[in-house]
Design a protein around this motif. Structure first.
Motif, PDB file in Angstrom:
ATOM      1  N   ALA A   6       1.948  -2.497   7.774  1.00  0.00           N
ATOM      2  CA  ALA A   6       1.331  -2.531   6.496  1.00  0.00           C
ATOM      3  C   ALA A   6       0.269  -3.635   6.303  1.00  0.00           C
ATOM      4  O   ALA A   6       0.365  -4.600   6.925  1.00  0.00           O
ATOM      5  CB  ALA A   6       2.334  -2.961   5.532  1.00  0.00           C
ATOM      6  N   ARG A   7      -0.803  -3.150   5.873  1.00  0.00           N
ATOM      7  CA  ARG A   7      -2.115  -4.105   5.553  1.00  0.00           C
ATOM      8  C   ARG A   7      -1.557  -4.768   4.198  1.00  0.00           C
ATOM      9  O   ARG A   7      -1.408  -4.220   3.085  1.00  0.00           O
ATOM     10  CB  ARG A   7      -3.141  -3.291   5.227  1.00  0.00           C
ATOM     11  CG  ARG A   7      -3.873  -2.763   6.695  1.00  0.00           C
ATOM     12  CD  ARG A   7      -5.005  -1.982   6.472  1.00  0.00           C
ATOM     13  NE  ARG A   7      -5.970  -2.887   5.656  1.00  0.00           N
ATOM     14  CZ  ARG A   7      -7.130  -2.381   4.811  1.00  0.00           C
ATOM     15  NH1 ARG A   7      -7.126  -0.976   4.696  1.00  0.00           N
ATOM     16  NH2 ARG A   7      -8.136  -3.205   4.335  1.00  0.00           N
ATOM     17  N   ILE A   8      -1.714  -6.029   4.201  1.00  0.00           N
ATOM     18  CA  ILE A   8      -1.221  -6.975   2.965  1.00  0.00           C
ATOM     19  C   ILE A   8      -2.545  -7.395   2.398  1.00  0.00           C
ATOM     20  O   ILE A   8      -3.365  -8.049   3.043  1.00  0.00           O
ATOM     21  CB  ILE A   8      -0.481  -7.755   3.417  1.00  0.00           C
ATOM     22  CG1 ILE A   8       0.816  -7.781   4.237  1.00  0.00           C
ATOM     23  CG2 ILE A   8       0.035  -8.966   2.138  1.00  0.00           C
ATOM     24  CD1 ILE A   8       1.841  -6.689   3.557  1.00  0.00           C
ATOM     25  N   GLY A   9      -3.103  -6.964   1.189  1.00  0.00           N
ATOM     26  CA  GLY A   9      -4.129  -7.306   0.293  1.00  0.00           C
ATOM     27  C   GLY A   9      -3.509  -8.503  -0.638  1.00  0.00           C
ATOM     28  O   GLY A   9      -4.713  -9.290  -0.857  1.00  0.00           O
ATOM     29  N   ALA A  10      -2.394  -8.721  -0.867  1.00  0.00           N
ATOM     30  CA  ALA A  10      -2.257  -9.814  -1.719  1.00  0.00           C
ATOM     31  C   ALA A  10      -0.581  -9.908  -1.583  1.00  0.00           C
ATOM     32  O   ALA A  10       0.170  -8.897  -1.407  1.00  0.00           O
ATOM     33  CB  ALA A  10      -2.708  -9.488  -3.326  1.00  0.00           C
ATOM     34  N   VAL A  11      -0.286 -10.896  -1.866  1.00  0.00           N
ATOM     35  CA  VAL A  11       1.171 -11.593  -2.104  1.00  0.00           C
ATOM     36  C   VAL A  11       1.340 -12.011  -3.567  1.00  0.00           C
ATOM     37  O   VAL A  11       0.979 -13.046  -3.921  1.00  0.00           O
ATOM     38  CB  VAL A  11       1.654 -12.367  -1.149  1.00  0.00           C
ATOM     39  CG1 VAL A  11       3.182 -12.931  -1.350  1.00  0.00           C
ATOM     40  CG2 VAL A  11       1.353 -11.877   0.329  1.00  0.00           C
ATOM     41  N   ALA A  12       2.350 -11.191  -4.248  1.00  0.00           N
ATOM     42  CA  ALA A  12       2.742 -11.555  -5.580  1.00  0.00           C
ATOM     43  C   ALA A  12       3.961 -12.350  -5.631  1.00  0.00           C
ATOM     44  O   ALA A  12       5.040 -11.824  -4.757  1.00  0.00           O
ATOM     45  CB  ALA A  12       2.772 -10.594  -6.507  1.00  0.00           C
ATOM     46  N   HIS A  13       4.243 -13.156  -6.501  1.00  0.00           N
ATOM     47  CA  HIS A  13       5.457 -13.908  -6.673  1.00  0.00           C
ATOM     48  C   HIS A  13       6.313 -13.628  -7.796  1.00  0.00           C
ATOM     49  O   HIS A  13       7.514 -13.666  -8.177  1.00  0.00           O
ATOM     50  CB  HIS A  13       5.172 -15.248  -6.856  1.00  0.00           C
ATOM     51  CG  HIS A  13       4.547 -16.012  -5.761  1.00  0.00           C
ATOM     52  ND1 HIS A  13       3.162 -15.975  -5.593  1.00  0.00           N
ATOM     53  CD2 HIS A  13       4.981 -16.500  -4.439  1.00  0.00           C
ATOM     54  CE1 HIS A  13       2.632 -16.426  -4.442  1.00  0.00           C
ATOM     55  NE2 HIS A  13       3.837 -16.605  -3.438  1.00  0.00           N
ATOM     56  N   ASN A  14       5.863 -12.647  -8.686  1.00  0.00           N
ATOM     57  CA  ASN A  14       6.559 -12.069  -9.610  1.00  0.00           C
ATOM     58  C   ASN A  14       6.087 -10.687 -10.299  1.00  0.00           C
ATOM     59  O   ASN A  14       4.869 -10.426  -9.646  1.00  0.00           O
ATOM     60  CB  ASN A  14       6.792 -12.994 -10.956  1.00  0.00           C
ATOM     61  CG  ASN A  14       5.640 -13.641 -11.469  1.00  0.00           C
ATOM     62  OD1 ASN A  14       4.603 -12.842 -11.820  1.00  0.00           O
ATOM     63  ND2 ASN A  14       5.193 -14.882 -11.345  1.00  0.00           N
ATOM     64  N   SER A  15       6.499 -10.003 -11.128  1.00  0.00           N
ATOM     65  CA  SER A  15       6.074  -8.583 -11.568  1.00  0.00           C
ATOM     66  C   SER A  15       4.780  -8.761 -12.000  1.00  0.00           C
ATOM     67  O   SER A  15       3.786  -7.920 -12.155  1.00  0.00           O
ATOM     68  CB  SER A  15       7.234  -7.935 -12.281  1.00  0.00           C
ATOM     69  OG  SER A  15       7.438  -8.424 -13.556  1.00  0.00           O
TER      70      SER A  15
END
Length: 321
Positions: free
Chosen positions: A219-228
């Motif tokens: 998978a290519r990761i564009g961003a990492v989020a910590h909550n919804s």
């Protein structure tokens, strides 16, 4: 000499990771803080616990001995905490249930009110799942049940009651190249950047990146989020796409995102999960029945999911009920 459980946990994670940087990230502390704590423990014990090198850290003979004893101590303490929290909740007539941002749309007020009629004097305490805890609080004893959209692997690891299945859809920015489509094929998305949940989420990170359906394609990761909220903001800003249950239809009215069906993507299992080996209590069984009835109504009204075949909820083979 008193050594608290926090210090033992630090020690155990350093031993497992073999790298102070990786251990600090897993523990949620800075590397200098972790290094300082380990050195303080070594001074207090009067022994060297780890040998440092450019490759990382490795336990000395003394460190290995302490690690061997630390593991059962931590496990015993965690079990004591689970039992304490469970007893307090049951004595207070409280059922603690975790939910995802999307499963709360399925649960709704009707299920909670139905439970209150079935169990007079009891209440449901809802808590949104923690993306930094793969078990969502089940392992620590903070929750009794977790309402999940889950992959089959989680159904194998936890006692559970299957309430139904629901499609996974893709959520993307309104100006995305695929946004005007009525549906997309999963293969069209594998080269897209995705908004991921944290690595600490474990199996959930891979699942919502579509790993079981990718046939090994990374998978290519564009961003990492910590909550919804962070997750939705990143998608709306075009930093990546993401998969979510069909019940995310509440976002369909947002002008900055689109939610589309995905062909070739396996559905989620919708169920109530608990720790393996933990017997279902009358309160759990009552809440399960309330959720089952409410979900049947929801699925019939929206066409967004499918209840298990038969007249009752399906349970796992390892003693769930």
């Amino acid at each position: 000499m008193d050594v608290d459980t926090r210090m033992l946990r630090y020690l155990a994670v350093v031993g497992e990771e073999g790298q102070l940087t990786a251990a600090a990230a897993r523990l949620g502390v800075s590397q200098p803080t972790l290094t300082k704590q380990v050195r303080a423990l070594e001074r207090e014990l009067g022994v060297e616990l780890f040998r440092r090198s450019r490759a990382g850290v490795a336990p000395t003979a003394a460190g290995a001995e302490l690690l061997a004893h630390a593991a059962p101590l931590l496990a015993g303490w965690e079990e004591a905490l689970r039992a304490t929290r469970r007893a307090a909740a049951e004595a207070g007539g409280e059922l603690r249930v975790g939910f995802e941002g999307s499963t709360i749309n399925l649960l709704g007020r009707a299920a909670v009110e139905d439970f209150a009629r079935r169990m007079p004097g009891w209440r449901v305490r809802m808590r949104q799942n923690n993306w930094f805890d793969e078990s969502s609080g089940l392992a620590s004893g903070e929750l009794d049940l977790a309402l999940w959209h889950a992959p089959a692997s989680m159904a194998e690891r936890y006692a559970h009651v299957l309430l139904g299945t629901e499609e996974r859809w893709v959520v993307l920015a309104a100006d995305h190249r695929l946004a005007a489509r009525s549906a997309v094929d999963a293969a069209e998305l594998w080269d897209e950047p995705f908004v991921a949940v944290p690595e600490q989420a474990g199996v959930w990170r891979d699942y919502w990146l579509g790993a079981p359906d990718r046939d090994g394609r990374p998978a290519r990761i564009g961003a990492v989020a910590h909550n919804s909220d962070e997750w939705m903001a990143a998608v709306a800003c075009g930093q990546g796409v993401g998969f979510a249950p069909r019940s995310v239809g509440r976002w369909a009215g947002r002008p900055d995102v689109r939610c589309l069906p995905v062909r070739g993507l396996s559905p989620s299992l919708v169920g109530l999960f608990r720790l393996p080996g933990r017997a279902a209590t009358p309160a759990m069984e009552a809440f399960t029945e309330s959720c089952r009835l409410h979900l049947e109504v929801q699925f019939r009204a929206t066409g967004g999911g499918r209840s298990p075949s038969g007249t009752g909820p399906q349970t796992s083979a390892n003693g769930a009920g």
